[in-house]
Write a protein that holds these residues in place. Sequence first.
Motif, PDB file in Angstrom:
ATOM      1  N   VAL A 160      -8.649  23.365  -5.320  1.00 10.55           N
ATOM      2  CA  VAL A 160      -9.166  24.077  -4.150  1.00 10.55           C
ATOM      3  C   VAL A 160      -8.431  23.672  -2.886  1.00 10.55           C
ATOM      4  O   VAL A 160      -7.984  24.521  -2.101  1.00 10.55           O
ATOM      5  N   TYR A 161      -8.276  22.372  -2.661  1.00 15.60           N
ATOM      6  CA  TYR A 161      -7.697  21.881  -1.414  1.00 15.60           C
ATOM      7  C   TYR A 161      -6.179  21.811  -1.429  1.00 15.60           C
ATOM      8  O   TYR A 161      -5.562  21.512  -0.409  1.00 15.60           O
ATOM      9  N   GLY A 162      -5.569  22.092  -2.569  1.00  9.51           N
ATOM     10  CA  GLY A 162      -4.116  22.028  -2.662  1.00  9.51           C
ATOM     11  C   GLY A 162      -3.627  20.647  -3.023  1.00  9.51           C
ATOM     12  O   GLY A 162      -2.986  20.446  -4.047  1.00  9.51           O
ATOM     13  N   GLU A 163      -3.969  19.663  -2.198  1.00 13.57           N
ATOM     14  CA  GLU A 163      -3.629  18.280  -2.453  1.00 13.57           C
ATOM     15  C   GLU A 163      -4.721  17.387  -1.913  1.00 13.57           C
ATOM     16  O   GLU A 163      -5.506  17.807  -1.044  1.00 13.57           O
ATOM     17  N   GLU A 164      -4.758  16.175  -2.410  1.00 14.70           N
ATOM     18  CA  GLU A 164      -5.669  15.164  -1.865  1.00 14.70           C
ATOM     19  C   GLU A 164      -4.959  13.815  -1.922  1.00 14.70           C
ATOM     20  O   GLU A 164      -4.133  13.572  -2.810  1.00 14.70           O
ATOM     21  N   PRO A 165      -5.254  12.938  -0.953  1.00 14.97           N
ATOM     22  CA  PRO A 165      -4.552  11.647  -0.925  1.00 14.97           C
ATOM     23  C   PRO A 165      -5.159  10.635  -1.897  1.00 14.97           C
ATOM     24  O   PRO A 165      -6.382  10.512  -1.993  1.00 14.97           O
ATOM     25  N   ALA A 197       0.851  -1.191   0.000  1.00 18.37           N
ATOM     26  CA  ALA A 197       0.000   0.000   0.000  1.00 18.37           C
ATOM     27  C   ALA A 197       0.883   1.236   0.000  1.00 18.37           C
ATOM     28  O   ALA A 197       1.904   1.284   0.699  1.00 18.37           O
ATOM     29  N   ALA A 198       0.508   2.208  -0.799  1.00 19.75           N
ATOM     30  CA  ALA A 198       1.253   3.468  -0.845  1.00 19.75           C
ATOM     31  C   ALA A 198       0.267   4.601  -1.095  1.00 19.75           C
ATOM     32  O   ALA A 198      -0.625   4.485  -1.936  1.00 19.75           O
ATOM     33  N   VAL A 199       0.431   5.683  -0.340  1.00 19.03           N
ATOM     34  CA  VAL A 199      -0.412   6.866  -0.483  1.00 19.03           C
ATOM     35  C   VAL A 199       0.462   8.044  -0.881  1.00 19.03           C
ATOM     36  O   VAL A 199       1.517   8.279  -0.274  1.00 19.03           O
ATOM     37  N   VAL A 200       0.034   8.770  -1.881  1.00 18.65           N
ATOM     38  CA  VAL A 200       0.740   9.979  -2.317  1.00 18.65           C
ATOM     39  C   VAL A 200      -0.274  11.095  -2.523  1.00 18.65           C
ATOM     40  O   VAL A 200      -1.489  10.856  -2.561  1.00 18.65           O
ATOM     41  N   GLY A 201       0.233  12.305  -2.642  1.00 13.97           N
ATOM     42  CA  GLY A 201      -0.643  13.452  -2.837  1.00 13.97           C
ATOM     43  C   GLY A 201      -0.850  13.763  -4.306  1.00 13.97           C
ATOM     44  O   GLY A 201       0.082  13.677  -5.115  1.00 13.97           O
ATOM     45  N   ARG A 202      -2.081  14.115  -4.635  1.00 16.36           N
ATOM     46  CA  ARG A 202      -2.425  14.545  -5.991  1.00 16.36           C
ATOM     47  C   ARG A 202      -2.917  15.980  -5.935  1.00 16.36           C
ATOM     48  O   ARG A 202      -3.682  16.349  -5.046  1.00 16.36           O
TER      49      ARG A 202
END
Length: 489
Positions: free
Chosen positions: A420-425, A411-416
Amino acid sequence: MNLPLLPDRRAAVAPSAPCLADDDVSLANDQFLDAVRRAASALRRHGVGAGDVVAVMLPNTAYLVVAVFAAWRLGAAVTPLNPSSSNDEAAYQVTDAAAKVLIVSEPVDLGVKAAVVTTGDLTADAAPDAFVVPADPSALALLIYTSGTTGRPKGVMLDHANLDAMCRTVIDAFDLTSADHSLLILPLFHANGIVVGTLSPLLAGGQTTIAGRFKAAEFFDRVERTRATYFSAVPTIYTMLADLPADQQPDTSSLRFAACGAAPASVDVLNRFESRYGVPIVEGYGLSEGTAASTVNPLHGVRKPGTVGLPMPGQQVRIADTDGNSVADGDAGEVLIAGPNVMRGYLNRPEETAKTLVDGWLRTGDIGRFDEDGYLVLVDRSKDMIIRGGENIYPKEIETVAYRMAGVAEAAVVGRAHPVYGEEPVMFVSASPGCVLDAESVSEYLADSLTKYKRPVEITVLDALPKNAVGKIDKPALRRGLVACTATN
């Protein structure tokens, strides 16, 4: 400054002057003192005393502030919880902090040892309690939990000396006086909401109005009604306000300034907000470990968009290489902070404390440089951290939950990027041999243990996650893939 006795001092000087309000309650100084004494009496009845910890899981209300001062009156510390925490997250924080009491709006069963006290119980005692534990600057005041790379949040230990130093700095930096009125829209489970939005104006003799859930379309109506003189917000909120319909032309004449922090702000957004509403935005930078703020653009002087300003009075900020040595002027390196605002350490985590506090300096993990005028420019953030609408999200915490699910091999989580929110996981997973995973089942599993803002907005199941030369999951490759997908869509 003796924060525990602040309600008494205000009531003695101006008993009928306004102090604290929210969407439903308005408390003058004498009413605030009475509420604090009643709450302290209720907490004493539940065995709370000096050295204990009181957990508070409430939405932004005046009675959250009452609970904080009631605990301090007894010599206890406070750990504020995100009211939207899952039961698992809340139980972890209450247990890790060894809280004696948990204050909530409605009864809840988290399976913890702490006694549960509702806000109705908090002020039910008929006889106000005048008991006060003598102030101790070194006594623990706040336990602010911040997500970390270990997969579980850490308790940042802030004592009364930390709070006193930070409040004094904020009052001086923003010229706060008894005429100031803070409109609080940031959550009170963060240091900024507590220190900048609440404690500092109250210490300066001013007042605070606590707004409930933020709604951009209604925000300036609240400003006009309260005649607030300042507020603090994150870049996402400024984006929403700058994008309001053109026919909304509010009266902002009461506002002296607005503060911005928690994440890098777009220069375009700052300029659009200031030019539209005529309110200067003072951008700054800080961490919970530094009790809220360490640099800020000057209220009177040159404000430089794209920077987070100058070191605040009483604090030192320097840029260092990986060995802790100062770099050459203008070069980038890790941002280090020293001063009376720096935390005493992480609760029950001596090894992490030793890595973060080195020779009197707080290692922030953020990369920055000073420009030719001494203004701090943030170049990068702590590795892997995602900032979504001002909320810090550490992928490791989400990944730790995912790895508890049967059938998940990787499992790996990165920011996109998000407009509006700047980034989302976003999350990538692969299945263990012989198992089948689908994105919906993984999402449902995560929802049981994670607050909504931490949950990945998209989950992709791959045969295998990319690896680097040493066999670790290659997150840069995953990020590059996201950018490539965006470019081709």
